[in-house]
Design a protein around this motif. Structure first.
Motif, PDB file in Angstrom:
ATOM      1  N   MET A   1       0.833  -1.193   0.000  1.00 57.51           N
ATOM      2  CA  MET A   1       0.000   0.000   0.000  1.00 57.51           C
ATOM      3  C   MET A   1       0.871   1.248   0.000  1.00 57.51           C
ATOM      4  SD  MET A   1      -3.153  -0.856   2.585  1.00 57.51           S
ATOM      5  CE  MET A   1      -4.339  -2.155   2.178  1.00 57.51           C
ATOM      6  N   ASP A   2       0.330   2.332  -0.551  1.00 54.83           N
ATOM      7  CA  ASP A   2       1.031   3.610  -0.612  1.00 54.83           C
ATOM      8  C   ASP A   2       0.389   4.570   0.381  1.00 54.83           C
ATOM      9  OD1 ASP A   2       2.518   2.538  -2.682  1.00 54.83           O
ATOM     10  OD2 ASP A   2       1.301   3.474  -4.248  1.00 54.83           O
ATOM     11  N   TYR A   3       1.233   5.262   1.144  1.00 52.79           N
ATOM     12  CA  TYR A   3       0.750   6.167   2.185  1.00 52.79           C
ATOM     13  C   TYR A   3       1.163   7.599   1.866  1.00 52.79           C
ATOM     14  CZ  TYR A   3      -0.009   1.851   4.778  1.00 52.79           C
ATOM     15  OH  TYR A   3      -0.437   0.604   5.167  1.00 52.79           O
ATOM     16  N   TYR A   4       0.226   8.538   2.102  1.00 48.38           N
ATOM     17  CA  TYR A   4       0.491   9.952   1.855  1.00 48.38           C
ATOM     18  C   TYR A   4       0.005  10.776   3.042  1.00 48.38           C
ATOM     19  CZ  TYR A   4       0.990   8.525  -3.043  1.00 48.38           C
ATOM     20  OH  TYR A   4       1.380   7.903  -4.202  1.00 48.38           O
ATOM     21  N   LEU A   5       0.792  11.796   3.399  1.00 50.25           N
ATOM     22  CA  LEU A   5       0.332  12.808   4.335  1.00 50.25           C
ATOM     23  C   LEU A   5      -0.288  13.937   3.522  1.00 50.25           C
ATOM     24  CD1 LEU A   5       3.387  13.045   6.766  1.00 50.25           C
ATOM     25  CD2 LEU A   5       1.405  11.501   6.893  1.00 50.25           C
ATOM     26  N   ILE A   6      -1.437  14.424   3.958  1.00 51.34           N
ATOM     27  CA  ILE A   6      -2.130  15.511   3.268  1.00 51.34           C
ATOM     28  C   ILE A   6      -2.042  16.766   4.130  1.00 51.34           C
ATOM     29  CG2 ILE A   6      -4.275  16.285   2.226  1.00 51.34           C
ATOM     30  CD1 ILE A   6      -3.027  13.822   0.887  1.00 51.34           C
ATOM     31  N   SER A   7      -1.493  17.833   3.552  1.00 56.69           N
ATOM     32  CA  SER A   7      -1.330  19.100   4.259  1.00 56.69           C
ATOM     33  C   SER A   7      -2.442  20.069   3.882  1.00 56.69           C
ATOM     34  CB  SER A   7       0.032  19.719   3.933  1.00 56.69           C
ATOM     35  OG  SER A   7       1.081  18.860   4.314  1.00 56.69           O
ATOM     36  N   ALA A   8      -2.583  21.124   4.678  1.00 47.57           N
ATOM     37  CA  ALA A   8      -3.615  22.127   4.418  1.00 47.57           C
ATOM     38  C   ALA A   8      -3.182  23.115   3.347  1.00 47.57           C
ATOM     39  CB  ALA A   8      -3.951  22.872   5.701  1.00 47.57           C
ATOM     40  N   PRO A  15       0.853  17.663   8.549  1.00 51.94           N
ATOM     41  CA  PRO A  15      -0.296  17.021   7.906  1.00 51.94           C
ATOM     42  C   PRO A  15      -1.598  17.263   8.643  1.00 51.94           C
ATOM     43  CG  PRO A  15       0.957  15.397   9.126  1.00 51.94           C
ATOM     44  CD  PRO A  15       1.730  16.688   9.211  1.00 51.94           C
ATOM     45  N   VAL A  16      -2.687  17.256   7.883  1.00 51.65           N
ATOM     46  CA  VAL A  16      -4.022  17.334   8.471  1.00 51.65           C
ATOM     47  C   VAL A  16      -4.847  16.102   8.107  1.00 51.65           C
ATOM     48  CG1 VAL A  16      -4.046  19.857   8.493  1.00 51.65           C
ATOM     49  CG2 VAL A  16      -4.879  18.643   6.477  1.00 51.65           C
ATOM     50  N   GLY A  17      -4.245  15.158   7.398  1.00 54.34           N
ATOM     51  CA  GLY A  17      -4.953  13.949   7.021  1.00 54.34           C
ATOM     52  C   GLY A  17      -4.003  12.901   6.484  1.00 54.34           C
ATOM     53  N   ILE A  18      -4.509  11.674   6.337  1.00 63.89           N
ATOM     54  CA  ILE A  18      -3.741  10.535   5.844  1.00 63.89           C
ATOM     55  C   ILE A  18      -4.512   9.899   4.705  1.00 63.89           C
ATOM     56  CG2 ILE A  18      -2.624   8.353   6.429  1.00 63.89           C
ATOM     57  CD1 ILE A  18      -1.562  10.597   8.149  1.00 63.89           C
ATOM     58  N   GLU A  38      -9.238   7.463   3.231  1.00 61.29           N
ATOM     59  CA  GLU A  38      -8.627   8.649   3.819  1.00 61.29           C
ATOM     60  C   GLU A  38      -9.131   8.870   5.235  1.00 61.29           C
ATOM     61  OE1 GLU A  38      -7.889  13.346   2.557  1.00 61.29           O
ATOM     62  OE2 GLU A  38      -9.518  12.195   1.649  1.00 61.29           O
ATOM     63  N   TRP A  39      -8.216   9.292   6.110  1.00 61.23           N
ATOM     64  CA  TRP A  39      -8.589   9.715   7.453  1.00 61.23           C
ATOM     65  C   TRP A  39      -8.454  11.228   7.543  1.00 61.23           C
ATOM     66  CZ3 TRP A  39      -6.692  12.641  11.368  1.00 61.23           C
ATOM     67  CH2 TRP A  39      -7.335  12.554  12.597  1.00 61.23           C
ATOM     68  N   SER A  40      -9.461  11.885   8.103  1.00 61.11           N
ATOM     69  CA  SER A  40      -9.389  13.330   8.283  1.00 61.11           C
ATOM     70  C   SER A  40      -9.917  13.695   9.658  1.00 61.11           C
ATOM     71  CB  SER A  40     -10.189  14.070   7.210  1.00 61.11           C
ATOM     72  OG  SER A  40     -11.576  13.924   7.428  1.00 61.11           O
ATOM     73  N   PRO A  41      -9.364  14.731  10.279  1.00 61.58           N
ATOM     74  CA  PRO A  41      -9.862  15.146  11.600  1.00 61.58           C
ATOM     75  C   PRO A  41     -11.271  15.714  11.528  1.00 61.58           C
ATOM     76  CG  PRO A  41      -8.251  16.716  10.747  1.00 61.58           C
ATOM     77  CD  PRO A  41      -8.226  15.535   9.830  1.00 61.58           C
ATOM     78  N   SER A  70       6.359   6.452   4.375  1.00 62.17           N
ATOM     79  CA  SER A  70       6.292   5.034   4.717  1.00 62.17           C
ATOM     80  C   SER A  70       5.096   4.777   5.626  1.00 62.17           C
ATOM     81  CB  SER A  70       7.566   4.611   5.446  1.00 62.17           C
ATOM     82  OG  SER A  70       7.656   5.273   6.704  1.00 62.17           O
ATOM     83  N   ARG A  71       4.762   3.508   5.784  1.00 57.30           N
ATOM     84  CA  ARG A  71       3.673   3.160   6.708  1.00 57.30           C
ATOM     85  C   ARG A  71       4.017   3.599   8.134  1.00 57.30           C
ATOM     86  NH1 ARG A  71      -0.766  -0.080   7.806  1.00 57.30           N
ATOM     87  NH2 ARG A  71      -0.736  -0.922   9.911  1.00 57.30           N
ATOM     88  N   GLU A  72       5.277   3.469   8.524  1.00 59.64           N
ATOM     89  CA  GLU A  72       5.686   3.837   9.875  1.00 59.64           C
ATOM     90  C   GLU A  72       5.458   5.326  10.132  1.00 59.64           C
ATOM     91  OE1 GLU A  72       7.174   0.075   8.769  1.00 59.64           O
ATOM     92  OE2 GLU A  72       7.471   2.012   7.747  1.00 59.64           O
ATOM     93  N   THR A  73       5.819   6.162   9.146  1.00 59.01           N
ATOM     94  CA  THR A  73       5.615   7.598   9.300  1.00 59.01           C
ATOM     95  C   THR A  73       4.128   7.936   9.339  1.00 59.01           C
ATOM     96  OG1 THR A  73       7.699   8.120   8.204  1.00 59.01           O
ATOM     97  CG2 THR A  73       6.045   9.854   8.260  1.00 59.01           C
ATOM     98  N   ALA A  74       3.338   7.281   8.479  1.00 63.06           N
ATOM     99  CA  ALA A  74       1.896   7.514   8.485  1.00 63.06           C
ATOM    100  C   ALA A  74       1.292   7.156   9.841  1.00 63.06           C
ATOM    101  CB  ALA A  74       1.234   6.710   7.376  1.00 63.06           C
TER     102      ALA A  74
END
Length: 216
Positions: A1-8, A15-18, A38-41, A70-74
């Motif tokens: 799987m590919d993981y991304y941090l989403i910024s505002a 990040p504000v989401g995954i 996606e996960w969002s606050p 990476s998954r660990e960072t996510a």
């Protein structure tokens, strides 16, 4: 799987989401679609996100908000954001819905030998000089006289022969890794592993993988 941090905002490393994505592949390792969640606050939970996946590949402004990790960072960032523990990948699979289907077509007849296949891994985004240097190192590229091609390389694995090249498509439009495999008698698992490695190597430099096509 590919993981991304989403910024505002672009340039904001907080990040504000995954976003989690997974390429769905056919038996010949071409891409059938992309699953995502996606996960969002804002919602405090996970939800399907085909719209976000499409936007990352078509909208440069939105693409600037995503950082491949990476998954660990996510997992670490999700916990920091108050989202709890990152679900195991088998749990994330159960959350996928509304798959983003990718266009498919039979391989073209380009006059290559019947035992040869030609693939293209297509990426959206732009490579800076540092990213280009790191990509060339990761793919073990040698320079070429062709101005359209950054470099080429070759290797053998699993009884098969591989050659590949990194090239730019248009001016700031896209990049691709073109792979030619001359199949031997062994299983094709080495082909899948090589395509996966090359996709991840370029993704780690900030480009977003769009699809994996087969031309022959």
């Amino acid at each position: 799987m590919d993981y991304y941090l989403i910024s505002a905002a672009a340039g904001d490393r907080t990040p504000v989401g995954i976003l989690v994505e997974e390429f769905v592949l056919y038996e010949d390792y071409t891409a059938a679609g992309i699953d995502s969640v996606e996960w969002s606050p804002r919602t405090g939970g996970w939800s399907g996100s085909p719209g976000r996946s499409r936007a990352l590949r078509s909208n440069p402004a939105l693409r600037a908000l995503a950082t491949a990790v990476s998954r660990e960072t996510a997992a670490r960032e999700l916990a920091r954001l108050g989202g709890g523990a990152l679900p195991e990948e088998f749990e994330l699979h159960t959350m996928f819905e509304h798959r983003q289907a990718l266009p498919t077509a039979g391989p073209l007849n380009l006059g290559t030998a019947r035992s040869a296949r030609r693939y293209r891994i297509l990426f959206a985004g732009e490579l800076g000089s540092e990213g280009l240097a790191k990509a060339s190192t990761a793919l073990r590229l040698e320079p070429t006289d062709d101005p359209r091609v950054v470099g080429t390389a070759q290797a053998s694995a699993g009884g098969h022969g591989f050659t590949w090249e990194l090239r730019r498509i248009g001016a700031g439009i896209a990049w691709c890794v073109d792979v030619t495999v001359r199949l031997g008698t062994g299983p094709a698992i080495a082909l899948g592993a090589l395509l996966h490695h090359h996709r991840q190597a370029i993704r780690e430099q900030g480009l977003i993988p769009v699809t994996i096509e087969r031309f022959a």
